[in-house]
Design a protein around this motif. Structure first.
Motif: not given
Lengths: 432, 148
Positions: A237-238, A418, A421-422, A427
């Motif tokens: 994800i990252l 997550l 990231l958010y 990211g």
């Protein structure tokens, strides 16, 4: 009773090797070289670098390093070199052999024993060679009702699958056997073959202990494959890529273990289970079911399975390093090559030899390899350590751990990734 | 072909390019994996001779039939060799078949999350909730010793 042992004398063994060498050299000198020369005169030779390749020229190329060096360099870029030697089989087998020796010595020290001691004068350093000789000279016994083709194929398949796993691990920038776009998925695909091979060999032996061990191996690998897959999702994800080289390159400033420690711990525990190392060595539980699924393997077949196990260990440690510890990245510790090697060549006493393009490997590649090997050795140390410390766990505890605790922690890790990231910490457009 | 179709196809192509698939042809993509197969083949070619050499060096005596019996710690084995399939853990194998696919499916989302809009995460969270529920139910059922 074996063939080598009773009448074996090292001096006679060496004498026989020297005799054979002498005869080979004699036959080559009297027949081989004239034959090659004769054949070469009748073949139309190609033109290389504007010169007709005569046999004389071909021989001088072999002797003149400045001319044979480009050939060596060209060979090193081929797939064959990568598969057989550096990031592939030879390198991994060397690390595997070192691991076996270090494991035996370290385990002995932990348990207040001496470990391998006599073979090779210095702390039993040649013990592995002795074991190899012993294994290769032992009789291979196959149980009477075994499924013979499968039983013969299983150890070879095990080593080959472990080697295919090794092929996916990047060692230094650009130095990887198979640089595939979805490398991580390929790793999962290769890992998925190990339970199949285990259950195949256990089934083909047609014996009770291997069968129980094989079934246990199946349950164990199956229970820990899902936490293994999920614990790596945070890194994906990252980084936004599945290519292992790109994942390693993305950690040039900091390794992912800083931000995803839970994922790293879950991956490490599942790694121990997939490797059948000690808290999870139920398939080979030697105090319960003889040697588990390895019970019927004898001689070199057992040796091959051991080699495959340690290749797999190296590959898993390398995967941990690539995903969580930054792969080859690290400060430059390899000294730069002195200029005069490139411009003037090497001086050996009165002789000065000039080799154009001498540093065969670049400084970055050597530095990256040193860092990768250092980190991998560190991870291997932590894989070996539990063997001297922990007892074995029960099978219901194993399933409970794999299905409830580790999967939950793996999802916690995904939500941490997550969140990072958010929240804009990592990211694109993030703080780091 | 209508404009919309062409546009959607182009979008899909750009999307695939963004993922990092440099190859345009399937064969080119699959060709990358040839080295993995090469490594597999190299290991087979390098290790099979070890077995052959061992077979040549080592003694082969078929004097005693007891020698070739399956290992049972000195007892003469009785009954089937392929025995004792533990049924109470079979449920975990069934669970693996389902949830392994789910875990791999999450990778399709995880590897493209940097290129997806943020709204796309919400359906995945809902999907995860369903997965959690299903997994809890399956774990509860496989823990019940009386039905297995």
């Amino acid at each position: 009773m074996s063939v080598i042992a009773p009448n074996f004398k090292l001096s006679e063994f060496i004498k026989s090797i020297l005799d054979n060498l002498f005869w080979i050299l004699l036959i080559m000198a009297l027949i081989g070289f004239p034959a090659i020369q004769l054949v070469l005169f009748f073949i139309e030779m190609p033109v290389i670098n504007g010169e007709l390749l005569t046999p004389f020229l071909a021989l001088t190329w072999l002797i003149d390093p400045s001319r044979s060096l480009p050939i060596i360099k060209a060979f090193m870029t081929t797939d064959l070199f990568r598969v057989a030697a550096f990031p592939g089989f030879g390198f991994a087998a060397l690390i595997a052999a070192g691991t076996i020796f270090v494991e035996r010595k370290m385990l002995a020290k932990l348990q207040l024993r001496v470990g391998p001691f006599y073979c090779g004068k210095i702390e039993g350093i040649l013990q592995l060679m002795g074991d190899g000789l012993k294994l290769i000279s032992k009789e291979i016994i196959i149980p009477a009702k075994a499924d013979k083709p499968l039983f013969w194929a299983a150890p070879v398949l095990f080593v080959a699958t472990a080697a295919a796993f090794v092929a996916l691990i990047p060692v230094a920038p650009g130095w990887v056997v198979a640089d595939v776009d979805v490398g991580l998925l390929a790793v999962f695909a290769v890992i998925g073959f190990f339970p199949i091979i285990t259950i195949l060999s256990a089934w083909s032996a047609n014996s009770k202990f291997p069968f129980i061990g094989g079934i246990r191996a199946l349950y164990q690998m199956v229970s820990f494959e899902i936490p293994l897959i999920l614990s790596l999702l945070g890194v994906v994800i990252l980084t936004g890529t599945l290519n292992l080289s790109e994942i390693a390159a993305s950690q040039s400033s900091f390794p992912w273990i800083i931000f995803l420690p839970i994922g790293a711990i879950v991956f490490f525990i599942t790694m121990l289970a997939e490797l059948e190392r000690i808290p999870f060595d139920l398939p080979e539980a030697e105090s319960e079911i003889v040697a588990g699924w390895l019970t019927e393997f004898s001689g070199m077949m057992y040796g091959l399975v051991q080699l495959g196990t340690y290749l797999k260990l190296y590959a898993f440690a390398g995967l941990f390093v690539v995903l969580f510890l930054g792969g080859w990245s690290g400060p430059m510790i390899w000294p730069p090559f002195p200029e005069e090697i490139i411009t003037e060549g090497i001086e050996l006493g009165p002789v000065t030899a000039q080799f154009p393009g001498l540093p065969v490997f670049s400084q970055e590649m050597l530095n990256g390899t040193v860092w990768f090997v250092l980190k991998t050795v560190g991870v291997i140390f932590f894989i070996l350590l539990p063997r001297g410390v922990f007892p074995r766990i029960r099978v219901d505890m194993l399933l409970d751990l794999g299905w409830k605790k580790l999967i939950g922690l793996a999802f916690v890790n995904i939500f941490i990734a997550l969140g990072l990231l958010y929240a804009g910490i990592l990211g694109p457009g993030g703080i780091f | 072909m209508s404009f919309k179709k062409i546009r959607s196809k182009k979008c899909a192509y750009l999307f695939i390019q963004k993922l990092g698939f440099k190859a345009k042809l399937v064969g080119e993509l699959a060709g990358n994996y040839s080295t993995v197969v090469l490594m597999f083949g190299f290991a087979v070619a390098a290790m099979a001779p070890a077995l052959v050499i061992s077979r040549m060096l080592s003694p082969r005596k078929r004097s005693n039939p007891v020698k070739f019996l399956p290992m049972e710690c000195g007892q003469v084995p009785t009954g089937e060799g392929r025995t004792h399939f533990m049924m109470q853990y079979y449920a975990y194998i069934l669970m693996f078949v389902v949830f392994d696919v789910v875990a791999i499916f999450l990778y399709a989302w995880g590897s493209t999350i940097l290129y997806l809009p943020k709204d796309a995460t919400l359906p995945i969270i809902g999907f995860l909730a369903i997965v959690f529920g299903a997994m809890a139910f399956a774990l509860h059922q496989s823990g019940r010793r009386d039905i297995w």
